[in-house]
Design a protein around this motif. Structure first.
Motif, PDB file in Angstrom:
ATOM      1  N   SER A  13       0.817  -1.220   0.000  1.00  0.00           N
ATOM      2  CA  SER A  13       0.000   0.000   0.000  1.00  0.00           C
ATOM      3  C   SER A  13       0.849   1.267   0.000  1.00  0.00           C
ATOM      4  O   SER A  13       0.372   2.335  -0.392  1.00  0.00           O
ATOM      5  CB  SER A  13      -0.948   0.002   1.206  1.00  0.00           C
ATOM      6  OG  SER A  13      -0.249  -0.242   2.415  1.00  0.00           O
ATOM      7  N   ASP A  14       2.120   1.162   0.418  1.00  0.00           N
ATOM      8  CA  ASP A  14       2.995   2.334   0.365  1.00  0.00           C
ATOM      9  C   ASP A  14       3.704   2.466  -0.979  1.00  0.00           C
ATOM     10  O   ASP A  14       4.543   3.358  -1.170  1.00  0.00           O
ATOM     11  CB  ASP A  14       4.021   2.296   1.493  1.00  0.00           C
ATOM     12  CG  ASP A  14       4.982   1.104   1.393  1.00  0.00           C
ATOM     13  OD1 ASP A  14       4.899   0.335   0.399  1.00  0.00           O
ATOM     14  OD2 ASP A  14       5.818   0.938   2.302  1.00  0.00           O
ATOM     15  N   GLY A  15       3.371   1.575  -1.930  1.00  0.00           N
ATOM     16  CA  GLY A  15       3.936   1.663  -3.275  1.00  0.00           C
ATOM     17  C   GLY A  15       5.209   0.856  -3.482  1.00  0.00           C
ATOM     18  O   GLY A  15       5.706   0.765  -4.609  1.00  0.00           O
ATOM     19  N   SER A  16       5.737   0.249  -2.430  1.00  0.00           N
ATOM     20  CA  SER A  16       6.978  -0.515  -2.549  1.00  0.00           C
ATOM     21  C   SER A  16       6.701  -1.938  -3.023  1.00  0.00           C
ATOM     22  O   SER A  16       5.653  -2.512  -2.727  1.00  0.00           O
ATOM     23  CB  SER A  16       7.710  -0.551  -1.205  1.00  0.00           C
ATOM     24  OG  SER A  16       6.942  -1.237  -0.231  1.00  0.00           O
ATOM     25  N   SER A 146       0.799 -17.700   3.361  1.00  0.00           N
ATOM     26  CA  SER A 146       1.962 -17.778   4.253  1.00  0.00           C
ATOM     27  C   SER A 146       3.223 -18.282   3.571  1.00  0.00           C
ATOM     28  O   SER A 146       4.303 -18.227   4.158  1.00  0.00           O
ATOM     29  CB  SER A 146       1.641 -18.699   5.442  1.00  0.00           C
ATOM     30  OG  SER A 146       0.504 -18.243   6.153  1.00  0.00           O
ATOM     31  N   VAL A 147       3.116 -18.804   2.356  1.00  0.00           N
ATOM     32  CA  VAL A 147       4.305 -19.349   1.695  1.00  0.00           C
ATOM     33  C   VAL A 147       5.032 -18.315   0.846  1.00  0.00           C
ATOM     34  O   VAL A 147       6.142 -18.555   0.387  1.00  0.00           O
ATOM     35  CB  VAL A 147       3.968 -20.590   0.829  1.00  0.00           C
ATOM     36  CG1 VAL A 147       3.495 -21.733   1.715  1.00  0.00           C
ATOM     37  CG2 VAL A 147       2.947 -20.267  -0.241  1.00  0.00           C
ATOM     38  N   LEU A 148       4.408 -17.153   0.656  1.00  0.00           N
ATOM     39  CA  LEU A 148       5.065 -16.014   0.016  1.00  0.00           C
ATOM     40  C   LEU A 148       4.737 -14.762   0.806  1.00  0.00           C
ATOM     41  O   LEU A 148       3.697 -14.693   1.478  1.00  0.00           O
ATOM     42  CB  LEU A 148       4.587 -15.820  -1.435  1.00  0.00           C
ATOM     43  CG  LEU A 148       4.950 -16.877  -2.471  1.00  0.00           C
ATOM     44  CD1 LEU A 148       4.327 -16.510  -3.824  1.00  0.00           C
ATOM     45  CD2 LEU A 148       6.462 -17.043  -2.618  1.00  0.00           C
ATOM     46  N   LEU A 149       5.603 -13.760   0.702  1.00  0.00           N
ATOM     47  CA  LEU A 149       5.278 -12.449   1.260  1.00  0.00           C
ATOM     48  C   LEU A 149       4.489 -11.685   0.201  1.00  0.00           C
ATOM     49  O   LEU A 149       5.050 -11.080  -0.697  1.00  0.00           O
ATOM     50  CB  LEU A 149       6.555 -11.686   1.621  1.00  0.00           C
ATOM     51  CG  LEU A 149       6.315 -10.286   2.210  1.00  0.00           C
ATOM     52  CD1 LEU A 149       5.613 -10.377   3.557  1.00  0.00           C
ATOM     53  CD2 LEU A 149       7.636  -9.525   2.335  1.00  0.00           C
ATOM     54  N   TRP A 150       3.158 -11.748   0.303  1.00  0.00           N
ATOM     55  CA  TRP A 150       2.298 -11.041  -0.639  1.00  0.00           C
ATOM     56  C   TRP A 150       2.123  -9.587  -0.198  1.00  0.00           C
ATOM     57  O   TRP A 150       2.396  -9.240   0.947  1.00  0.00           O
ATOM     58  CB  TRP A 150       0.920 -11.700  -0.697  1.00  0.00           C
ATOM     59  CG  TRP A 150       0.897 -13.150  -1.052  1.00  0.00           C
ATOM     60  CD1 TRP A 150       0.911 -14.201  -0.180  1.00  0.00           C
ATOM     61  CD2 TRP A 150       0.843 -13.721  -2.362  1.00  0.00           C
ATOM     62  NE1 TRP A 150       0.876 -15.399  -0.871  1.00  0.00           N
ATOM     63  CE2 TRP A 150       0.830 -15.137  -2.210  1.00  0.00           C
ATOM     64  CE3 TRP A 150       0.801 -13.184  -3.659  1.00  0.00           C
ATOM     65  CZ2 TRP A 150       0.776 -16.014  -3.283  1.00  0.00           C
ATOM     66  CZ3 TRP A 150       0.745 -14.056  -4.726  1.00  0.00           C
ATOM     67  CH2 TRP A 150       0.742 -15.441  -4.556  1.00  0.00           C
ATOM     68  N   SER A 151       1.612  -8.760  -1.089  1.00  0.00           N
ATOM     69  CA  SER A 151       1.241  -7.400  -0.725  1.00  0.00           C
ATOM     70  C   SER A 151       0.167  -7.422   0.348  1.00  0.00           C
ATOM     71  O   SER A 151      -0.628  -8.368   0.442  1.00  0.00           O
ATOM     72  CB  SER A 151       0.715  -6.663  -1.967  1.00  0.00           C
ATOM     73  OG  SER A 151      -0.038  -5.519  -1.597  1.00  0.00           O
ATOM     74  N   ASP A 152       0.121  -6.378   1.171  1.00  0.00           N
ATOM     75  CA  ASP A 152      -0.953  -6.262   2.157  1.00  0.00           C
ATOM     76  C   ASP A 152      -2.305  -6.020   1.483  1.00  0.00           C
ATOM     77  O   ASP A 152      -3.356  -6.102   2.131  1.00  0.00           O
ATOM     78  CB  ASP A 152      -0.660  -5.138   3.155  1.00  0.00           C
ATOM     79  CG  ASP A 152      -0.342  -3.810   2.474  1.00  0.00           C
ATOM     80  OD1 ASP A 152       0.200  -3.811   1.353  1.00  0.00           O
ATOM     81  OD2 ASP A 152      -0.644  -2.761   3.066  1.00  0.00           O
ATOM     82  N   LEU A 153      -2.294  -5.750   0.181  1.00  0.00           N
ATOM     83  CA  LEU A 153      -3.530  -5.525  -0.567  1.00  0.00           C
ATOM     84  C   LEU A 153      -3.950  -6.754  -1.387  1.00  0.00           C
ATOM     85  O   LEU A 153      -5.062  -6.788  -1.913  1.00  0.00           O
ATOM     86  CB  LEU A 153      -3.355  -4.331  -1.523  1.00  0.00           C
ATOM     87  CG  LEU A 153      -2.964  -2.996  -0.879  1.00  0.00           C
ATOM     88  CD1 LEU A 153      -2.758  -1.938  -1.959  1.00  0.00           C
ATOM     89  CD2 LEU A 153      -4.009  -2.545   0.134  1.00  0.00           C
ATOM     90  N   ALA A 154      -3.053  -7.731  -1.492  1.00  0.00           N
ATOM     91  CA  ALA A 154      -3.361  -8.911  -2.305  1.00  0.00           C
ATOM     92  C   ALA A 154      -4.555  -9.671  -1.741  1.00  0.00           C
ATOM     93  O   ALA A 154      -4.702  -9.813  -0.522  1.00  0.00           O
ATOM     94  CB  ALA A 154      -2.141  -9.835  -2.366  1.00  0.00           C
ATOM     95  N   PHE A 155      -5.409 -10.123  -2.618  1.00  0.00           N
ATOM     96  CA  PHE A 155      -6.555 -10.983  -2.286  1.00  0.00           C
ATOM     97  C   PHE A 155      -7.668 -10.269  -1.506  1.00  0.00           C
ATOM     98  O   PHE A 155      -8.568 -10.919  -0.996  1.00  0.00           O
ATOM     99  CB  PHE A 155      -6.110 -12.242  -1.523  1.00  0.00           C
ATOM    100  CG  PHE A 155      -4.978 -12.969  -2.192  1.00  0.00           C
ATOM    101  CD1 PHE A 155      -5.048 -13.285  -3.546  1.00  0.00           C
ATOM    102  CD2 PHE A 155      -3.843 -13.323  -1.493  1.00  0.00           C
ATOM    103  CE1 PHE A 155      -4.000 -13.955  -4.182  1.00  0.00           C
ATOM    104  CE2 PHE A 155      -2.796 -13.991  -2.109  1.00  0.00           C
ATOM    105  CZ  PHE A 155      -2.880 -14.304  -3.455  1.00  0.00           C
ATOM    106  N   ARG A 156      -7.599  -8.941  -1.414  1.00  0.00           N
ATOM    107  CA  ARG A 156      -8.690  -8.229  -0.746  1.00  0.00           C
ATOM    108  C   ARG A 156      -9.962  -8.266  -1.592  1.00  0.00           C
ATOM    109  O   ARG A 156     -11.061  -8.325  -1.065  1.00  0.00           O
ATOM    110  CB  ARG A 156      -8.299  -6.781  -0.460  1.00  0.00           C
ATOM    111  CG  ARG A 156      -7.371  -6.615   0.728  1.00  0.00           C
ATOM    112  CD  ARG A 156      -7.287  -5.179   1.174  1.00  0.00           C
ATOM    113  NE  ARG A 156      -6.434  -5.032   2.360  1.00  0.00           N
ATOM    114  CZ  ARG A 156      -6.215  -3.882   2.963  1.00  0.00           C
ATOM    115  NH1 ARG A 156      -6.774  -2.770   2.493  1.00  0.00           N
ATOM    116  NH2 ARG A 156      -5.444  -3.822   4.035  1.00  0.00           N
ATOM    117  N   GLU A 157      -9.778  -8.228  -2.898  1.00  0.00           N
ATOM    118  CA  GLU A 157     -10.923  -8.215  -3.803  1.00  0.00           C
ATOM    119  C   GLU A 157     -11.223  -9.599  -4.374  1.00  0.00           C
ATOM    120  O   GLU A 157     -12.372  -9.929  -4.636  1.00  0.00           O
ATOM    121  CB  GLU A 157     -10.672  -7.220  -4.954  1.00  0.00           C
ATOM    122  CG  GLU A 157     -10.399  -5.791  -4.497  1.00  0.00           C
ATOM    123  CD  GLU A 157     -11.580  -5.184  -3.776  1.00  0.00           C
ATOM    124  OE1 GLU A 157     -12.733  -5.537  -4.112  1.00  0.00           O
ATOM    125  OE2 GLU A 157     -11.356  -4.366  -2.861  1.00  0.00           O
TER     126      GLU A 157
END
Length: 207
Positions: A13-16, A146-157
């Protein structure tokens, strides 16, 4: 999946851009479930490990268990668990934030010196919503996240899972991405968005 779709799944969410996969075998332990649910959780983890080609282990030489899942009813229960304050930094502050947000799940990652995942702690407050989800669906969803570091926005939608008949499965594009992410030719950690192009290329090679 196209590179821009992959990039979005690891852009925070911070663009990184932040990607990491496990750099050591996964040694799991599950708390707060009956034997039947434990079998389901371990089955989901084994299925994802087979998909990615990653390894599981009985113990981790440094941490003992490096993938812990906690199932409980109320966030207030966590401080009562022996050693939890050492496992989770600033535990009381975190619990306050999770209670205020009425959160029902939280994941905490730890990383090796090279940036790969070395531990993941999953906390699931079994509220009405999570209790209505089947054990198979909940287990597979949590393992995938948990097996990857996804974005904090991934899978919200959009969920990483899909329903095929009466069975819950990984969406094919997510399964392909997981396989690509664990390709030995790719790094265990990446912070440049060009990494998404490499993932897309590996998916293309696999197909």
């Amino acid at each position: 999946m196209q590179a821009d779709e992959i990039e979005a799944l690891f852009t925070r969410s911070d663009g990184s851009y932040a990607f990491a996969r496990w750099g050591r075998p996964v040694a799991p332990v599950v708390f707060g479930v009956d034997d039947a649910t434990l079998v389901v959780v371990k089955g989901a983890l084994e299925a994802v490990m087979v998909l990615t080609g990653h390894q599981m282990a009985e113990t981790d030489p440094e941490l003992g268990s490096n993938f812990m899942m906690f199932f409980f009813r109320d966030w207030a229960e966590l401080p009562e668990v022996t050693g939890m304050d050492r496992l989770v930094p600033e535990l009381d502050t975190l619990i306050g934030k999770l209670q205020t947000a009425e959160a029902n799940q939280y994941r905490l990652f730890r990383f090796d010196e090279d940036g790969a995942i070395k531990a993941c702690f999953v906390f699931l407050r079994m509220d009405t919503h999570l209790s209505d989800v089947s054990a198979e669906t909940l287990a597979l969803s949590q393992v995938v996240q948990s097996v990857l570091l996804w974005s904090d926005l991934a899978f919200r939608e959009t969920s990483p899972l899909a329903v095929a008949g009466e069975t819950t499965i990984l969406r094919p594009e997510i399964a392909a991405l997981l396989r690509a992410a664990y390709d030995p030719v790719l790094p265990g950690m990446a912070q440049d968005a060009s990494h998404a192009l490499r993932l897309a290329a590996r998916i293309g090679v696999a197909h």
